[in-house]
Motif scaffolding. Structure first.
Motif, PDB file in Angstrom:
ATOM      1  N   UNK A  65      -8.943   9.313  -6.472  1.00 62.09           N
ATOM      2  CA  UNK A  65      -8.709   9.722  -5.084  1.00 62.09           C
ATOM      3  C   UNK A  65      -9.533   8.847  -4.144  1.00 62.09           C
ATOM      4  N   UNK A  66     -10.763   8.523  -4.512  1.00 61.55           N
ATOM      5  CA  UNK A  66     -11.597   7.626  -3.694  1.00 61.55           C
ATOM      6  C   UNK A  66     -10.897   6.278  -3.496  1.00 61.55           C
ATOM      7  N   UNK A  67     -10.361   5.724  -4.578  1.00 60.67           N
ATOM      8  CA  UNK A  67      -9.658   4.436  -4.499  1.00 60.67           C
ATOM      9  C   UNK A  67      -8.448   4.547  -3.584  1.00 60.67           C
ATOM     10  N   UNK A  68      -7.657   5.594  -3.756  1.00 59.72           N
ATOM     11  CA  UNK A  68      -6.467   5.783  -2.922  1.00 59.72           C
ATOM     12  C   UNK A  68      -6.836   6.017  -1.462  1.00 59.72           C
ATOM     13  N   UNK A  69      -7.882   6.803  -1.234  1.00 60.00           N
ATOM     14  CA  UNK A  69      -8.345   7.080   0.126  1.00 60.00           C
ATOM     15  C   UNK A  69      -8.684   5.788   0.860  1.00 60.00           C
ATOM     16  N   UNK A  70      -9.342   4.873   0.189  1.00 55.95           N
ATOM     17  CA  UNK A  70      -9.732   3.616   0.829  1.00 55.95           C
ATOM     18  C   UNK A  70      -8.544   2.735   1.163  1.00 55.95           C
ATOM     19  N   UNK A  71      -7.429   2.917   0.498  1.00 56.19           N
ATOM     20  CA  UNK A  71      -6.214   2.200   0.846  1.00 56.19           C
ATOM     21  C   UNK A  71      -5.405   2.900   1.924  1.00 56.19           C
ATOM     22  N   UNK A  95      -3.439   7.993 -11.906  1.00 51.59           N
ATOM     23  CA  UNK A  95      -3.225   8.663 -10.621  1.00 51.59           C
ATOM     24  C   UNK A  95      -2.758   7.617  -9.620  1.00 51.59           C
ATOM     25  N   UNK A  96      -1.553   7.823  -9.072  1.00 52.33           N
ATOM     26  CA  UNK A  96      -0.941   6.821  -8.204  1.00 52.33           C
ATOM     27  C   UNK A  96      -0.700   7.318  -6.782  1.00 52.33           C
ATOM     28  N   UNK A  97      -1.069   8.567  -6.508  1.00 56.15           N
ATOM     29  CA  UNK A  97      -0.901   9.097  -5.158  1.00 56.15           C
ATOM     30  C   UNK A  97      -1.533  10.460  -5.035  1.00 56.15           C
ATOM     31  N   UNK A  98      -1.738  10.868  -3.788  1.00 55.76           N
ATOM     32  CA  UNK A  98      -2.214  12.235  -3.547  1.00 55.76           C
ATOM     33  C   UNK A  98      -1.716  12.729  -2.207  1.00 55.76           C
ATOM     34  N   UNK A  99      -1.708  14.056  -2.076  1.00 57.72           N
ATOM     35  CA  UNK A  99      -1.366  14.732  -0.829  1.00 57.72           C
ATOM     36  C   UNK A  99      -2.407  15.810  -0.577  1.00 57.72           C
ATOM     37  N   UNK A 114       0.126   6.673  -1.464  1.00 55.79           N
ATOM     38  CA  UNK A 114       0.603   6.206  -2.760  1.00 55.79           C
ATOM     39  C   UNK A 114       0.111   4.776  -2.921  1.00 55.79           C
ATOM     40  N   UNK A 115      -0.271   4.407  -4.153  1.00 58.30           N
ATOM     41  CA  UNK A 115      -0.656   3.021  -4.424  1.00 58.30           C
ATOM     42  C   UNK A 115       0.376   2.066  -3.840  1.00 58.30           C
ATOM     43  N   UNK A 116      -0.087   1.022  -3.184  1.00 53.96           N
ATOM     44  CA  UNK A 116       0.810   0.083  -2.507  1.00 53.96           C
ATOM     45  C   UNK A 116       1.896  -0.455  -3.446  1.00 53.96           C
ATOM     46  N   UNK A 117       1.540  -0.798  -4.660  1.00 53.26           N
ATOM     47  CA  UNK A 117       2.531  -1.372  -5.583  1.00 53.26           C
ATOM     48  C   UNK A 117       3.494  -0.326  -6.145  1.00 53.26           C
ATOM     49  N   UNK A 118       3.224   0.948  -5.920  1.00 50.56           N
ATOM     50  CA  UNK A 118       4.079   2.027  -6.407  1.00 50.56           C
ATOM     51  C   UNK A 118       4.975   2.621  -5.311  1.00 50.56           C
ATOM     52  N   UNK A 119       4.822   2.145  -4.075  1.00 51.72           N
ATOM     53  CA  UNK A 119       5.588   2.719  -2.968  1.00 51.72           C
ATOM     54  C   UNK A 119       7.078   2.423  -3.114  1.00 51.72           C
ATOM     55  N   UNK A 120       7.882   3.266  -2.506  1.00 47.27           N
ATOM     56  CA  UNK A 120       9.355   3.187  -2.549  1.00 47.27           C
ATOM     57  C   UNK A 120       9.899   3.532  -3.930  1.00 47.27           C
ATOM     58  N   UNK A 121       9.101   4.198  -4.735  1.00 46.80           N
ATOM     59  CA  UNK A 121       9.547   4.610  -6.063  1.00 46.80           C
ATOM     60  C   UNK A 121       9.705   6.108  -6.206  1.00 46.80           C
ATOM     61  N   UNK A 122       9.653   6.838  -5.089  1.00 47.29           N
ATOM     62  CA  UNK A 122       9.869   8.270  -5.137  1.00 47.29           C
ATOM     63  C   UNK A 122       8.617   9.111  -5.283  1.00 47.29           C
TER      64      UNK A 122
END
Length: 143
Positions: free
Chosen positions: A14-20, A60-64, A86-94
């Protein structure tokens, strides 16, 4: 892909995703670890929030993160989605859509009147998921 409630073990992801995700704030790791992450987990455990993560291939590739607020105007509680990433490279994948559907399902189960989303950057995404634009969003900051 799996969507599930966040746990203490999700802290690093979550820390990694938060920073993105953040654009106008600089998260402080110590505050995150010692204050905000535990507070959000506690609020979710007590029913005051929904904090969900999406996993794909054990990563973990995303959070809400959504908070539940009692209202007078809506005639019940409103679940406001504050953070979705969502991780940038995983976006547009649902993945983002799956997280939103999970938030909506939890709102229904809790009897929330509506799910709201303050956003400037993702209007089309939310419209595709059945959200209607209803208001401008203003904020006041202590700093």
């Amino acid at each position: 892909m799996t969507v599930r409630p966040a746990t203490p073990a999700d802290s690093a992801a979550v820390w990694r995703l938060l920073n993105g995700f953040v654009t106008s704030y600089r998260p402080d790791r110590a505050v995150f670890e010692d204050v905000t992450f535990p507070q959000v987990l506690k609020s979710a455990a007590e029913g005051g929030a929904e904090f969900l993560v999406a996993e794909r291939d054990s990563a973990t590739v995303g959070y809400a993160l959504a908070v539940r607020m009692p209202t007078l105007f809506a005639g019940g509680t409103v679940l406001e989605l504050l953070e979705l990433t969502v991780d940038a490279e995983q976006r547009s994948g649902g993945i983002g859509s799956a997280l939103i559907r999970a938030v909506q399902a939890r709102a229904e189960a809790a009897g929330d009147v509506e799910v709201t989303v303050p956003t400037r950057r993702a209007g089309e995404f939310y419209r595709r998921l059945g959200f209607d634009e209803t208001a401008a969003y203003f904020k006041w900051s202590r700093s």
